[in-house]
Design a protein around this motif. Structure first.
Motif, mmCIF file in Angstrom:
data_model
loop_
_atom_site.group_PDB
_atom_site.id
_atom_site.type_symbol
_atom_site.label_atom_id
_atom_site.label_comp_id
_atom_site.label_asym_id
_atom_site.label_seq_id
_atom_site.Cartn_x
_atom_site.Cartn_y
_atom_site.Cartn_z
ATOM 1 N N GLN A 141 -29.949 29.901 -23.249
ATOM 2 C CA GLN A 141 -30.043 30.167 -22.028
ATOM 3 C C GLN A 141 -31.440 29.810 -21.626
ATOM 4 O OE1 GLN A 141 -28.098 33.722 -20.332
ATOM 5 N NE2 GLN A 141 -29.776 33.986 -18.919
ATOM 6 N N ASN A 142 -32.363 30.162 -22.477
ATOM 7 C CA ASN A 142 -33.698 30.006 -21.946
ATOM 8 C C ASN A 142 -34.118 28.627 -22.111
ATOM 9 O OD1 ASN A 142 -34.261 32.706 -21.815
ATOM 10 N ND2 ASN A 142 -35.161 32.802 -23.987
ATOM 11 N N MET A 143 -33.637 27.597 -22.907
ATOM 12 C CA MET A 143 -33.810 26.228 -23.083
ATOM 13 C C MET A 143 -32.983 25.602 -21.776
ATOM 14 S SD MET A 143 -35.391 23.567 -23.903
ATOM 15 C CE MET A 143 -36.486 24.417 -25.372
ATOM 16 N N GLY A 144 -31.880 26.048 -21.679
ATOM 17 C CA GLY A 144 -31.341 25.669 -20.463
ATOM 18 C C GLY A 144 -31.918 25.953 -19.156
ATOM 19 N N ALA A 145 -32.620 26.910 -19.075
ATOM 20 C CA ALA A 145 -33.303 27.284 -17.645
ATOM 21 C C ALA A 145 -34.514 26.382 -17.578
ATOM 22 C CB ALA A 145 -33.835 28.665 -17.708
ATOM 23 N N VAL A 146 -35.187 26.163 -19.002
ATOM 24 C CA VAL A 146 -36.573 25.516 -18.703
ATOM 25 C C VAL A 146 -36.294 24.032 -18.441
ATOM 26 C CG1 VAL A 146 -38.064 24.346 -20.338
ATOM 27 C CG2 VAL A 146 -37.711 26.940 -20.370
ATOM 28 N N LEU A 147 -35.061 23.470 -19.078
ATOM 29 C CA LEU A 147 -34.944 21.999 -18.821
ATOM 30 C C LEU A 147 -34.167 22.075 -17.373
ATOM 31 C CD1 LEU A 147 -34.387 19.295 -20.347
ATOM 32 C CD2 LEU A 147 -32.288 19.806 -20.509
ATOM 33 N N LEU A 148 -33.420 22.943 -16.814
ATOM 34 C CA LEU A 148 -32.950 22.962 -15.395
ATOM 35 C C LEU A 148 -34.151 22.857 -14.759
ATOM 36 C CD1 LEU A 148 -30.738 22.901 -13.373
ATOM 37 C CD2 LEU A 148 -30.710 25.581 -13.516
ATOM 38 N N PHE A 149 -35.150 23.488 -14.874
ATOM 39 C CA PHE A 149 -36.312 23.446 -13.890
ATOM 40 C C PHE A 149 -37.119 22.175 -14.176
ATOM 41 C CE2 PHE A 149 -41.036 24.063 -13.350
ATOM 42 C CZ PHE A 149 -41.180 24.913 -12.161
ATOM 43 N N LEU A 150 -37.317 21.589 -15.228
ATOM 44 C CA LEU A 150 -37.930 20.354 -15.633
ATOM 45 C C LEU A 150 -37.230 19.017 -14.836
ATOM 46 C CD1 LEU A 150 -39.161 20.721 -19.256
ATOM 47 C CD2 LEU A 150 -40.600 21.162 -17.106
ATOM 48 N N VAL A 151 -35.793 19.265 -14.735
ATOM 49 C CA VAL A 151 -35.149 18.286 -14.257
ATOM 50 C C VAL A 151 -35.526 18.215 -12.578
ATOM 51 C CG1 VAL A 151 -32.687 17.419 -13.814
ATOM 52 C CG2 VAL A 151 -33.391 18.203 -16.126
ATOM 53 N N ILE A 367 -33.271 25.631 -6.955
ATOM 54 C CA ILE A 367 -32.699 25.623 -8.253
ATOM 55 C C ILE A 367 -34.002 26.012 -9.304
ATOM 56 C CG2 ILE A 367 -31.802 24.272 -10.307
ATOM 57 C CD1 ILE A 367 -29.984 25.055 -7.583
ATOM 58 N N MET A 368 -35.257 25.588 -9.049
ATOM 59 C CA MET A 368 -36.310 25.956 -9.781
ATOM 60 C C MET A 368 -36.309 27.502 -9.854
ATOM 61 S SD MET A 368 -39.439 23.375 -9.172
ATOM 62 C CE MET A 368 -39.654 21.726 -10.251
ATOM 63 N N VAL A 369 -36.418 27.864 -8.596
ATOM 64 C CA VAL A 369 -36.494 29.493 -8.725
ATOM 65 C C VAL A 369 -35.164 30.313 -9.284
ATOM 66 C CG1 VAL A 369 -36.487 31.696 -7.037
ATOM 67 C CG2 VAL A 369 -37.477 29.660 -6.232
ATOM 68 N N ILE A 370 -33.932 29.667 -9.329
ATOM 69 C CA ILE A 370 -32.746 30.270 -10.125
ATOM 70 C C ILE A 370 -33.207 29.993 -11.615
ATOM 71 C CG2 ILE A 370 -30.507 30.005 -10.525
ATOM 72 C CD1 ILE A 370 -30.151 29.197 -7.402
ATOM 73 N N ALA A 371 -33.644 28.849 -11.908
ATOM 74 C CA ALA A 371 -33.991 28.676 -13.266
ATOM 75 C C ALA A 371 -34.978 29.683 -13.751
ATOM 76 C CB ALA A 371 -34.693 27.003 -13.426
ATOM 77 N N ILE A 372 -36.039 29.985 -13.040
ATOM 78 C CA ILE A 372 -36.862 30.995 -13.556
ATOM 79 C C ILE A 372 -36.154 32.267 -13.693
ATOM 80 C CG2 ILE A 372 -38.953 32.161 -12.982
ATOM 81 C CD1 ILE A 372 -39.934 29.725 -11.413
ATOM 82 N N GLN A 373 -35.546 32.526 -12.807
ATOM 83 C CA GLN A 373 -34.558 34.039 -12.849
ATOM 84 C C GLN A 373 -33.747 33.885 -14.085
ATOM 85 O OE1 GLN A 373 -33.151 33.966 -8.798
ATOM 86 N NE2 GLN A 373 -34.863 34.862 -8.100
ATOM 87 N N HIS A 374 -33.296 32.915 -14.568
ATOM 88 C CA HIS A 374 -32.154 32.768 -15.503
ATOM 89 C C HIS A 374 -33.076 32.768 -17.045
ATOM 90 C CE1 HIS A 374 -29.198 31.943 -12.849
ATOM 91 N NE2 HIS A 374 -28.096 32.084 -13.913
ATOM 92 N N ILE A 375 -34.435 32.878 -17.032
ATOM 93 C CA ILE A 375 -34.906 33.055 -18.294
ATOM 94 C C ILE A 375 -34.587 34.783 -18.703
ATOM 95 C CG2 ILE A 375 -36.966 33.151 -19.518
ATOM 96 C CD1 ILE A 375 -37.945 30.929 -18.118
#
Length: 726
Positions: A141-151, A367-375
């Motif tokens: 989940q953490n790597m998914g959130a980080v990658l989602l943010f970077l994309v 989506i960046m905000v959601i990615a941070i919240q998903h860490i």
């Protein structure tokens, strides 16, 4: 259903769909990002169709909850990396990857993964899957959130072509400054939305403000400084489906060549999707709802995912944010889920032309905000505890964090499918590691911790000197080959010198297998050869007792540790004092400082008593004002507890019973029952008053002796409490 309820359901469905639609579009785009810019709009549509199919299929299969189904960050992360790896290994046509063949394999994996997920539910594996350790799932989940943010960086910077996040800084000259400004504004509004208003969901508020500012700047003539919108579907990346668009391909050939990849990837996807679904089902459940129908959920969601793959969609799960919003707005039935799915269908068809005008920078900012919240919050807390000085169990914390980081890096650096199976191997390893840890909860010697049976001063002195020859070991958890063998080693080392009795407290043992029972038998045989006795504390009606019946005699089973310690004390005292006999009045320890004349004077105020075994001397709550001196036999003091009772103390010859009632003339605080035929003397309140009036010196001496007796009991109770808390 009442009109007001229908209105609430429709309102909840509409609002939750407004939250779910942008998320579905973003996760869909994330899954297909490896295919390039022309598949940007297709990914958004695939996410929407997935939401529609999952919601309708689950409702049609009997789901009556208010949960909203849509693509999830964990599974989308897996699919995005999977598609990237498939593209790298697929045969090329004129130097370009064969996208059609790659997508065929990709959707076959999603379809088979859905069927396997449904199979997990049919086989009732939901409870077993829950045992997957948190660090493994947190890593994904953490790597998914980080990658989602970077994309999202390329979209936020306004690039008009697909730029991999690893190359963003090399292409920074192509960035559109105002696009970055709009994205930052969107993030700021969404992050602080609760301070602005509680009536509009943060995602919608951020999205709305970002769109307004974007088109305001465009109308003001700054369009060249802004990034692109989602855009329409392109002809080369039309909506592909296994059932229609691939019918013209030689489907068997690419599938046959990719069977190992399809099977392993589908199994990994099914595991991740199942774990994520069960976790989200718990998080999205109503307060006080203990069961979310785990196995049925897996069946419904698995079949929905398989059908979604047939129509070009991706794997779905329970979308927590829209689900919580749906319930908060008054949804109580699946009608709101149907409304949500219908609106998503409209968004994917009739309204998609309008949704295509959403600025990419705005959508990516949300989506960046959601990615941070998903860490995973667990990760932050664990890292904080690891860095904090004086944190206990730092090794275990570091291990959990290390596994989470390792799984995350494996999924990126090597292969996401391999990372899943390595995560499973780690899960098994962690389980075995935790199970193999010593299950010894506590140990103590019985020179300090005593039974509740009354002992004379001479006996107490013996127990104080020799009680350390009795070793009590409290066990917990499962007792199998590994843990039982460790116990055997511990017992062997701790009984090397002077131990005569070993007591095993097994009431907290949750399970014992045949190997564990056999090792206990070996421990008994080894101790017996050295002249050491072994006894066990456990309920005779448990599975543990049934398994040990073939190895041990029932006379060595005790219902509680107190009776086991009493048995060990009796055995120890017989060695030093012989068999206990009755006492005369002069031998009662309470009267040790009385002269012979004083004892005879006191005898005239006492009344001889005798009761058979089983007789109740007095009951808790009865009025009482009589003290008893025991000269032969035994009696136990009990208090009621639930459906049974607890033994407080057992009185033997020389004990004093009922002294509190004589001192305060209150109600009896416990029940006293004769265990063995008992004889003794009784001193009533009236007799004590007469003694105080006519022979005050003896009365005062008796009160002093009672005070000393009570102080000794309190002192030993304090020592026992201190030992047990250590």
């Amino acid at each position: 259903m009442k009109a007001a309820s229908v209105k609430s359901e429709i309102t909840a469905g509409l609002v939750s769909s407004a939250i779910a639609i942008p998320l579905s579009m973003a996760y869909g785009m994330f899954a297909f990002v490896s295919l390039g810019d022309e598949y940007f709009a297709y990914g958004a549509m695939a996410g929407l169709f997935s939401t529609v199919i999952a919601g309708l299929v689950c409702v049609l299969m009997g789901d009556r909850s208010t949960r909203i189904y849509a693509p999830r960050i964990t599974t989308t992360f897996f699919l995005g990396l999977l598609l990237h790896s498939l593209l790298e290994r697929t045969p090329t046509i004129d130097g370009e990857p064969n996208v059609a063949a790659t997508l065929l394999v990709f959707f076959a994996i999603i379809l088979l993964g859905g069927l396997l997920q449904a199979l997990f539910g049919l086989l009732r594996l939901g409870s077993l899957i829950k045992f997957a350790p948190h660090p493994v799932m947190a890593g994904f989940q953490n790597m998914g959130a980080v990658l989602l943010f970077l994309v999202q960086l390329g979209n936020v910077l306004g690039f008009d072509r697909n730029v991999r996040f690893s190359r963003v800084f090399s292409a920074i000259g192509e960035a559109r400054p105002l696009s970055l400004f709009v994205a930052i504004l969107t993030i700021a509004v969404m992050w602080n939305a609760r301070r602005l208003t509680t009536k509009v969901p943060p995602l919608l508020l951020g999205l709305g403000c970002g769109i307004v500012v974007y088109y305001g700047l465009a109308l003001a003539g700054f369009g060249d400084w802004l990034g692109p919108v989602i855009g329409p579907l392109t002809a080369s990346a039309a909506m592909r489906t296994v059932l229609v668009d691939f019918s013209g391909l030689p489907m068997a050939d690419p599938l046959e060549h990719s069977l190992p990849v399809i099977a392993s990837s589908a199994l990994a996807l099914a595991l991740i999707a199942s774990i994520d679904a069960l976790l989200c089902a718990k998080l999205a459940s109503r307060p006080g709802e203990l069961s979310a129908g785990d196995d049925k959920l897996l069946v419904r969601l698995g079949l929905a995912n398989a059908i979604s793959a047939g129509f070009g969609g991706i794997t779905n799960g329970i979308n927590i944010g829209p689900s919580l919003a749906n319930r908060a707005l008054g949804a109580r039935s699946s009608l709101s889920v149907i409304v949500n799915a219908v609106v998503a269908l409209l968004a994917a068809t009739v309204l998609f032309r309008l949704l295509a005008y959403i600025p990419r920078a705005v959508l990516s900012a949300t989506i960046m905000v959601i990615a941070i919240q998903h860490i995973e919050p667990w990760s932050w807390k664990l890292a904080g505890r690891l860095l904090a000085p004086g944190t206990p169990q730092r090794g275990a914390i570091a291990l959990d964090l290390g596994i989470s980081v390792f799984v995350a890096l494996m999924s990126i650096a090597i292969n996401v499918v391999l990372a899943v199976f390595i995560g499973i191997i780690l899960a098994v390893f962690l389980f075995v590691l935790r199970m193999s840890r010593s299950n010894i909860r506590k140990t103590y010697r019985c020179d300090v911790v005593r039974s509740r049976r009354f002992r004379s001063p001479a006996e107490l002195e013996i127990l104080h000197r020799r009680g350390n020859s009795v070793l009590a070991i409290e066990l917990q958890g499962a007792l199998f080959f590994g843990t039982a063998d460790r116990l055997a080693q511990y017992v062997d080392s701790e009984t090397a010198d002077g131990t005569k009795v070993v007591l095993l407290e097994l009431r907290r043992v949750t399970e014992i297998d045949s190997t564990g029972a056999r090792i206990l038998g070996d421990i008994d045989a080894a101790l017996l050869a050295r002249g050491i006795k072994l006894a066990m504390v456990l309920s005779s009606r448990t599975e543990t007792a049934a398994r040990l019946t073939d190895v041990f005699d029932h006379d060595r089973f005790f219902p509680d540790i107190d009776r086991a310690i009493e048995w060990a004390e009796d055995d120890l005292l017989r060695e030093f004092t012989g068999t206990a006999t009755g006492l005369s009045l002069g031998e009662v320890p309470l009267l040790r400082d009385f002269s012979a004349d004083q004892i005879e004077d006191l005898r005239s105020w006492l009344e001889p008593v005798a009761w058979p075994a089983g007789h109740v001397v007095f009951r808790s709550g009865e009025p009482g004002s009589t003290l008893y001196l025991v000269t032969t036999g035994r009696a136990s003091v009990h208090i009621a507890h639930g459906e049974g009772d607890i033994r407080l103390v057992t009185f033997a010859p020389g004990a004093v019973v009922g002294e509190l009632a004589l001192l305060d003339r209150g109600l009896r605080s416990a029940t006293v029952t004769v265990d063995e035929d008992l004889t003794g003397f009784a001193l009533s309140a009236a007799a004590f008053d007469g003694l105080s009036h006519k022979q005050p010196d003896i009365a005062i001496k008796l009160l002093a002796a009672l005070g000393h007796e009570l102080s000794v009991r309190i002192r030993y109770a304090n020592l026992t409490i201190q030992q047990l808390e250590t």
